[in-house]
Design an enzyme around this catalytic site. Structure first.
Site, PDB file in Angstrom:
ATOM      1  N   HIS A 102       3.260  12.005  -8.872  1.00  8.09           N
ATOM      2  CA  HIS A 102       4.288  10.957  -8.685  1.00  8.09           C
ATOM      3  C   HIS A 102       4.398  10.558  -7.212  1.00  8.09           C
ATOM      4  CE1 HIS A 102       5.679  12.084 -12.746  1.00  8.09           C
ATOM      5  NE2 HIS A 102       5.438  13.312 -12.326  1.00  8.09           N
ATOM      6  N   SER A 127      -3.023  -5.339  16.583  1.00  4.91           N
ATOM      7  CA  SER A 127      -2.119  -6.447  16.296  1.00  4.91           C
ATOM      8  C   SER A 127      -2.095  -7.365  17.502  1.00  4.91           C
ATOM      9  CB  SER A 127      -0.724  -5.893  16.020  1.00  4.91           C
ATOM     10  OG  SER A 127       0.237  -6.903  16.237  1.00  4.91           O
ATOM     11  N   LYS A 173      -0.107  -0.964  17.816  1.00  3.77           N
ATOM     12  CA  LYS A 173      -0.618  -0.849  16.445  1.00  3.77           C
ATOM     13  C   LYS A 173      -2.121  -0.689  16.328  1.00  3.77           C
ATOM     14  CE  LYS A 173       1.205  -2.507  12.954  1.00  3.77           C
ATOM     15  NZ  LYS A 173       1.752  -3.342  11.887  1.00  3.77           N
ATOM     16  N   GLU A 194      -7.382  -2.192   3.705  1.00  8.38           N
ATOM     17  CA  GLU A 194      -6.516  -3.159   3.004  1.00  8.38           C
ATOM     18  C   GLU A 194      -7.338  -4.261   2.347  1.00  8.38           C
ATOM     19  OE1 GLU A 194      -2.800  -4.203   5.473  1.00  8.38           O
ATOM     20  OE2 GLU A 194      -4.156  -3.216   6.853  1.00  8.38           O
TER      21      GLU A 194
END
Ligand code: ARG
Length: 472
Positions: free
Chosen positions: A162, A283, A289, A296
């Site tokens: 889970h 970024s 970042k 992705e």
């Protein structure tokens, strides 16, 4: 209709009017099926050899055809070949140019053949070589997973159910789970290839041909495993494309799950992995970042491959026998799938090889998640406490430790005994995370012996697959 345009259509004999320009663009497939040019040339050469062998054309016709086709291959490779939209598709572009080069022998090539069996052959050859490439990339990726698993047999992290911390597992066990998924993908591809590598040539338009062809010879020249059993099926079957895209869909689904893990693990709140610079981006506004864009994108591209599968299933679902032009729509979904699956596999292999795993962060997460709670419950159950009670007692001990901001293993024996008098000094060995992993001996479990066996077995498989690797 102008004389020039009448002459240019290979099928134009019975036509008196020109094709509307918009229709010409609408029906034309050369923009994408030119990618099948190598297969078209190979298929035509095999067909010509067979025609000569059967005495249907002369050996010198065959030679002129072979030479012409090789010249065309060279022109395509050199970028000098002129692809003409008015010639519709790859087949007619090549045949037209062949006739320019070779003259009359070129006009004999299409004897006993239709574009319907021709396109099916070309596409089968193309799908087969794509699946070979995926299988090879899968093989390399599994090799990387096994290698990284070998390095991380002692690295422990929280295994989840889970997506909540559940029990400790070794990082090796986690990575090997993916190795098994990709191994199944590899097996599925090899199995699919048996049905892809079948020659439809000789089925002609749909009913076979009156020319004394030898389809078996074409199949063996091209290294295919067999020939069609039914001419109508041969020209209208696209199961082989669908199976290929389904294989690709499962590959992408597995890759996407792994991407999801990497994205989560790279989040500084987890901090389980450091992304290699070569496989991440920054970024433009937030200097701190490091983004997992590659993972992705791969997760996102999975959606388009599923779309390709759905498109193909839908294109095929209402088609009566035999060939229908709808089937021209089978190329782009497969090409898109191939262009996605092949590099995704290669990139995942490269990214995993360089991924930095942070053992300390993983160890810290184990403690914070009370991942040894099951051990305490099992310990009590082994001492005769009914498991449901043991579960309850352990839950209370977890709440107690949580309140104090420590792990179960940090509680004193006296503290632990407040929950059950049956707890003894031996509990501390049981609460040890490494022991928790080590005691899971069951074959396929996360215990070190099992993990070693899994690695050894996968290494044998990788070696065996080098020898049965689909194609040279
Ligand atoms: N470009 C066509 C396709 O991809 C080739 C076959 C055309 N056959 C025909 N009878 N019009 O399906």
């Amino acid at each position: 209709m102008s004389a020039a345009s009448k002459e240019k259509k290979l099928w134009g004999g019975r036509f008196t009017g020109d094709t509307a320009p918009l229709v010409e663009r609408y029906t034309c497939s050369v923009g994408f099926d030119s990618r099948l040019c190598a297969q078209d040339i190979d298929g035509s050469k095999a067909h010509a050899s067979m025609l000569a062998e059967q005495g249907i054309i002369t050996p010198s016709d065959c030679e002129a055809i072979h030479n012409g086709l090789e010249q065309i291959r060279a022109e395509i490779e050199a970028g000098t070949f002129v692809w003409r939209q008015d010639l519709e598709d790859v087949h007619m572009n090549i045949e037209h140019r062949l006739t320019e080069i070779a003259g009359t022998p070129g006009q004999k090539l299409h004897t006993g053949r239709s574009r319907n069996d021709q396109v099916a052959l070309d596409f089968r050859l193309f799908v087969a070589s794509s699946l070979d490439e995926w299988a090879q990339n899968l093989h390399s990726l599994i090799g990387v997973l096994v290698q990284r698993a070998e390095e991380h047999q002692d690295t422990l992290l929280p295994g989840c159910t889970h997506f909540q911390p559940a029990q400790p597992v070794s990082l090796a066990q986690h990575l090997l789970a993916y190795a098994q998924m990709f191994r199944r993908d590899h097996e599925r591809i090899l199995d699919t290839l048996k049905r892809v590598r079948v020659s439809p040539l000789g089925a002609a338009a749909l009913a076979g041909t009156t020319h004394p062809l030898d389809p078996g010879q074409v199949a063996s020249t091209l290294g295919l495993g067999g020939t069609f059993a039914n001419s109508m099926d041969a020209v209208s079957d696209r199961d082989f494309v669908l199976e290929g895209v389904f294989c690709g869909s499962l590959v992408m689904m597995h890759l996407s799950r792994l991407c999801e893990e990497i994205i989560i693990w790279a989040n500084p709140q987890f901090g389980f992995v450091r992304l290699p610079d070569a496989y991440s981006t920054g970024s433009s506004i937030m200097p701190q970042k490091k983004n997992p864009d590659v993972a992705e994108l791969m997760r996102g591209k999975t959606g388009r491959v599923y779309g390709d599968l759905m498109a193909l299933l839908t294109i095929m679902k209402g088609l009566p026998l035999a060939y229908n032009r709808d089937m021209q729509e089978d190329k782009e979904p497969f090409l898109d799938t191939h262009d996605t699956v092949a590099p995704s596999l290669a990139i995942m292999g490269g990214m995993l090889a360089e991924l930095g795993f942070n053992r300390e962060r993983m160890a810290r997460a184990l403690k914070a998640g009370f991942l040894n709670a099951t051990e305490l419950a099992d310990y009590l159950a082994a001492k005769g406490v009914p498991f449901r009670q043991a579960h309850h007692i352990t839950g209370a001990a977890v709440a107690f430790a949580e309140e104090r901001g420590v792990g179960l293993e940090d509680l004193s024996l006296a503290d632990l005994q407040r929950f059950s008098a049956g707890i003894g000094q031996d509990v501390f060995a049981v609460l040890d995370y490494e022991n928790a992993v080590a005691r899971r001996h069951v074959p396929g479990g996360t215990g070190p012996d099992s993990v070693k066996n899994q690695i050894a077995e996968l290494c044998l498989w990788l070696d065996a697959m080098l020898w049965t690797s689909p194609r040279p």
